[in-house]
Write an enzyme that holds these catalytic residues in place. Structure first.
Site, PDB file in Angstrom:
ATOM      1  N   ASP A  41       0.751  -1.251   0.037  1.00  0.00           N
ATOM      2  CA  ASP A  41       0.037  -0.120   0.067  1.00  0.00           C
ATOM      3  C   ASP A  41       0.838   1.215   0.034  1.00  0.00           C
ATOM      4  O   ASP A  41       1.303   1.710   1.269  1.00  0.00           O
ATOM      5  CB  ASP A  41      -1.074   0.115   1.266  1.00  0.00           C
ATOM      6  CG  ASP A  41      -2.040   1.042   0.896  1.00  0.00           C
ATOM      7  OD1 ASP A  41      -1.688   2.019   0.502  1.00  0.00           O
ATOM      8  OD2 ASP A  41      -3.078   0.813   1.634  1.00  0.00           O
TER       9      ASP A  41
ATOM     10  N   LEU B 170     -10.390   1.019  -7.374  1.00  0.00           N
ATOM     11  CA  LEU B 170     -10.253   1.013  -9.080  1.00  0.00           C
ATOM     12  C   LEU B 170      -9.940   2.565  -9.452  1.00  0.00           C
ATOM     13  O   LEU B 170     -10.911   3.318  -9.489  1.00  0.00           O
ATOM     14  CB  LEU B 170     -11.472   0.202  -9.694  1.00  0.00           C
ATOM     15  CG  LEU B 170     -11.249   0.299 -11.162  1.00  0.00           C
ATOM     16  CD1 LEU B 170      -9.830  -0.630 -11.620  1.00  0.00           C
ATOM     17  CD2 LEU B 170     -12.302  -0.192 -11.925  1.00  0.00           C
TER      18      LEU B 170
ATOM     19  N   THR C 245     -12.345  -8.946  -3.504  1.00  0.00           N
ATOM     20  CA  THR C 245     -13.872  -8.509  -3.005  1.00  0.00           C
ATOM     21  C   THR C 245     -13.807  -6.880  -3.236  1.00  0.00           C
ATOM     22  O   THR C 245     -14.831  -6.441  -2.556  1.00  0.00           O
ATOM     23  CB  THR C 245     -14.062  -8.736  -1.636  1.00  0.00           C
ATOM     24  OG1 THR C 245     -12.961  -8.357  -0.883  1.00  0.00           O
ATOM     25  CG2 THR C 245     -14.210 -10.299  -1.518  1.00  0.00           C
TER      26      THR C 245
ATOM     27  N   ARG D 191     -12.746  -4.672  -6.631  1.00  0.00           N
ATOM     28  CA  ARG D 191     -13.334  -4.149  -7.980  1.00  0.00           C
ATOM     29  C   ARG D 191     -12.758  -4.971  -9.035  1.00  0.00           C
ATOM     30  O   ARG D 191     -11.664  -5.363  -9.128  1.00  0.00           O
ATOM     31  CB  ARG D 191     -12.986  -2.667  -8.227  1.00  0.00           C
ATOM     32  CG  ARG D 191     -13.655  -1.582  -7.457  1.00  0.00           C
ATOM     33  CD  ARG D 191     -15.179  -1.576  -8.054  1.00  0.00           C
ATOM     34  NE  ARG D 191     -16.076  -0.431  -7.286  1.00  0.00           N
ATOM     35  CZ  ARG D 191     -16.809  -0.665  -6.340  1.00  0.00           C
ATOM     36  NH1 ARG D 191     -16.800  -1.897  -5.734  1.00  0.00           N
ATOM     37  NH2 ARG D 191     -17.583   0.264  -5.922  1.00  0.00           N
TER      38      ARG D 191
ATOM     39  N   ASP E 262     -15.668 -12.063  -6.149  1.00  0.00           N
ATOM     40  CA  ASP E 262     -17.092 -11.368  -5.626  1.00  0.00           C
ATOM     41  C   ASP E 262     -17.564 -10.366  -6.712  1.00  0.00           C
ATOM     42  O   ASP E 262     -18.502  -9.744  -6.648  1.00  0.00           O
ATOM     43  CB  ASP E 262     -17.178 -10.880  -4.364  1.00  0.00           C
ATOM     44  CG  ASP E 262     -18.535 -10.358  -3.980  1.00  0.00           C
ATOM     45  OD1 ASP E 262     -19.378 -11.143  -3.823  1.00  0.00           O
ATOM     46  OD2 ASP E 262     -18.697  -9.130  -3.606  1.00  0.00           O
TER      47      ASP E 262
ATOM     48  N   GLU F 255     -20.666  -6.926 -14.942  1.00  0.00           N
ATOM     49  CA  GLU F 255     -21.567  -7.278 -13.936  1.00  0.00           C
ATOM     50  C   GLU F 255     -23.171  -7.633 -14.408  1.00  0.00           C
ATOM     51  O   GLU F 255     -23.645  -6.252 -14.681  1.00  0.00           O
ATOM     52  CB  GLU F 255     -21.536  -6.874 -12.466  1.00  0.00           C
ATOM     53  CG  GLU F 255     -20.166  -7.256 -12.087  1.00  0.00           C
ATOM     54  CD  GLU F 255     -19.951  -6.600 -10.451  1.00  0.00           C
ATOM     55  OE1 GLU F 255     -20.952  -6.082  -9.929  1.00  0.00           O
ATOM     56  OE2 GLU F 255     -18.776  -6.886 -10.087  1.00  0.00           O
TER      57      GLU F 255
ATOM     58  N   HIS G 233     -21.136 -10.242  -6.172  1.00  0.00           N
ATOM     59  CA  HIS G 233     -21.053  -8.842  -5.606  1.00  0.00           C
ATOM     60  C   HIS G 233     -21.903  -8.733  -4.265  1.00  0.00           C
ATOM     61  O   HIS G 233     -22.635  -7.755  -4.153  1.00  0.00           O
ATOM     62  CB  HIS G 233     -21.362  -7.717  -6.711  1.00  0.00           C
ATOM     63  CG  HIS G 233     -20.635  -6.586  -6.360  1.00  0.00           C
ATOM     64  ND1 HIS G 233     -19.949  -5.832  -7.304  1.00  0.00           N
ATOM     65  CD2 HIS G 233     -20.313  -5.893  -5.259  1.00  0.00           C
ATOM     66  CE1 HIS G 233     -19.528  -4.534  -6.764  1.00  0.00           C
ATOM     67  NE2 HIS G 233     -19.697  -4.876  -5.509  1.00  0.00           N
TER      68      HIS G 233
ATOM     69  N   ALA H   2     -20.442  -9.279  -1.081  1.00  0.00           N
ATOM     70  CA  ALA H   2     -19.658  -9.248   0.051  1.00  0.00           C
ATOM     71  C   ALA H   2     -20.046  -8.064   0.967  1.00  0.00           C
ATOM     72  O   ALA H   2     -19.935  -8.198   2.280  1.00  0.00           O
ATOM     73  CB  ALA H   2     -18.075  -8.862  -0.232  1.00  0.00           C
ATOM     74  N   PHE H   3     -20.690  -7.109   0.480  1.00  0.00           N
ATOM     75  CA  PHE H   3     -21.070  -5.926   1.333  1.00  0.00           C
ATOM     76  C   PHE H   3     -22.262  -6.486   2.103  1.00  0.00           C
ATOM     77  O   PHE H   3     -22.994  -5.790   3.153  1.00  0.00           O
ATOM     78  CB  PHE H   3     -21.604  -4.862   0.482  1.00  0.00           C
ATOM     79  CG  PHE H   3     -22.754  -4.803  -0.124  1.00  0.00           C
ATOM     80  CD1 PHE H   3     -23.827  -4.646   0.337  1.00  0.00           C
ATOM     81  CD2 PHE H   3     -22.948  -5.745  -1.198  1.00  0.00           C
ATOM     82  CE1 PHE H   3     -25.121  -4.521  -0.444  1.00  0.00           C
ATOM     83  CE2 PHE H   3     -24.119  -5.892  -2.322  1.00  0.00           C
ATOM     84  CZ  PHE H   3     -25.241  -5.120  -1.632  1.00  0.00           C
TER      85      PHE H   3
END
Length: 307
Positions: free
Chosen positions: A161, A195, A220, A222, A246, A251, A270, A272-273
């Protein structure tokens, strides 16, 4: 939509719901709107131009890659997101996928269904967690929540990171490393980066080739972070042991995608949230931002700051 509808009613505003998947749909949906609650609708310059002057786009969730932020600034449209509604839920989903991959649960299940039984070693290499390195690409709220859940299992955790100080990661037991080092050393790589133009296809054919053949990938974040064609090739050729996805570049995932048929791939829609608590929290926080805007108060989580 109760919370969002209630905010509109308090200020005497009309409220309407739309399933906007195209630019044309989005223009029809937000023409003249002061506030647009947005999930994946494409908020292009043309769409933003159709909103009321000085309008507000509230992006459900973290990523704002479907919003033309440069156009929003030029047009005087405010944009905010809800980055903290469900970091724990996404982290739990990512960890669930990662552990399932490492323990080869998907292969055992598939082979038992197709063949009746399987010897434990027939699923390939399975390392003990204490000798397994997990690499995190991105260490925001979700990446750190993933690390916190993995630490008790005994994993070695490394991360790439470039926007976080080394000392911050080291203080929570994460070893900061270069991206090439992370890919070559990790037995599982989990993506938690936004992203952007700069990191589109961050995991391309060249970088996937840096990973060991017994390694797995979890995304999980983008879909555009991974070159799906290169991933398919690596999986089919046995240069990666598995992947759990995910999110996808398109999509729903196209029916023609080879990823659908690969036995060493876990797919979720999609999701995971999603949990009852995280969804309620997401909508509450989004509605509160609309309330602040309509009251003329500062936004809690602005993405664009207008001059």
């Amino acid at each position: 939509m109760d919370r969002e509808r209630d905010v509109a009613a308090r200020y005497g505003c009309d409220f309407a719901e739309f399933d906007a998947r195209s630019e044309e749909d989005a223009v029809r949906a937000v023409t003249g709107a002061r506030v647009a609650f947005v999930n994946f609708a494409p908020m292009t310059r043309r769409v933003l131009m159709s909103m009321a002057p000085g309008g507000l786009v509230i992006r459900y969730g973290i990523g704002v890659d479907n919003v033309d932020l440069a156009a929003a600034r030029e047009l005087g449209v405010s944009v905010c997101n809800v980055p903290d509604y469900g970091a724990d839920t996404v982290a739990e989903h990512a960890v669930t996928l990662l552990l399932s991959l490492l323990r080869r649960v998907f292969l055992y299940t598939d082979r038992i269904r197709s063949e009746g039984w399987i010897a434990p070693a027939d699923a390939g290499t399975i390392r003990g967690f204490a000798t397994t390195t997990v690499g995190l690409i991105g260490t925001g709220r979700i990446g750190r929540a993933v690390a916190a859940r993995l630490v008790p299992f005994g994993f070695r955790i490394v991360a790439f990171d470039p926007f976080v100080e080394r000392a911050q990661l080291e203080a929570i037991g994460i070893a900061p490393v270069r991206l090439d080092q992370l890919l070559s050393e990790s037995h599982a790589v989990s993506l938690h980066a936004p992203l952007t133009v700069a990191n589109h296809h961050l995991l391309n054919a060249e970088r996937l080739a840096m990973m060991s053949a017994d390694a797995v990938v979890v995304n999980t974040s983008r879909g555009g972070l991974i070159d799906e064609s290169a991933l398919e090739t690596a999986l089919v050729e046995g240069r990666l042991a598995g992947a759990a996805l995910d999110v996808f570049e398109r999509e729903p995932l196209p029916e023609t995608s080879a990823l659908r048929a690969l036995p060493n791939v876990l797919l979720t829609p999609h999701a995971a949230f999603y949990s009852e608590s995280s969804l309620a929290n997401l909508q509450r926080l989004a509605a509160e931002e609309a309330d602040r805007y309509l009251m003329g108060q500062p936004l809690r989580c602005p993405v664009t700051r207008l001059e």
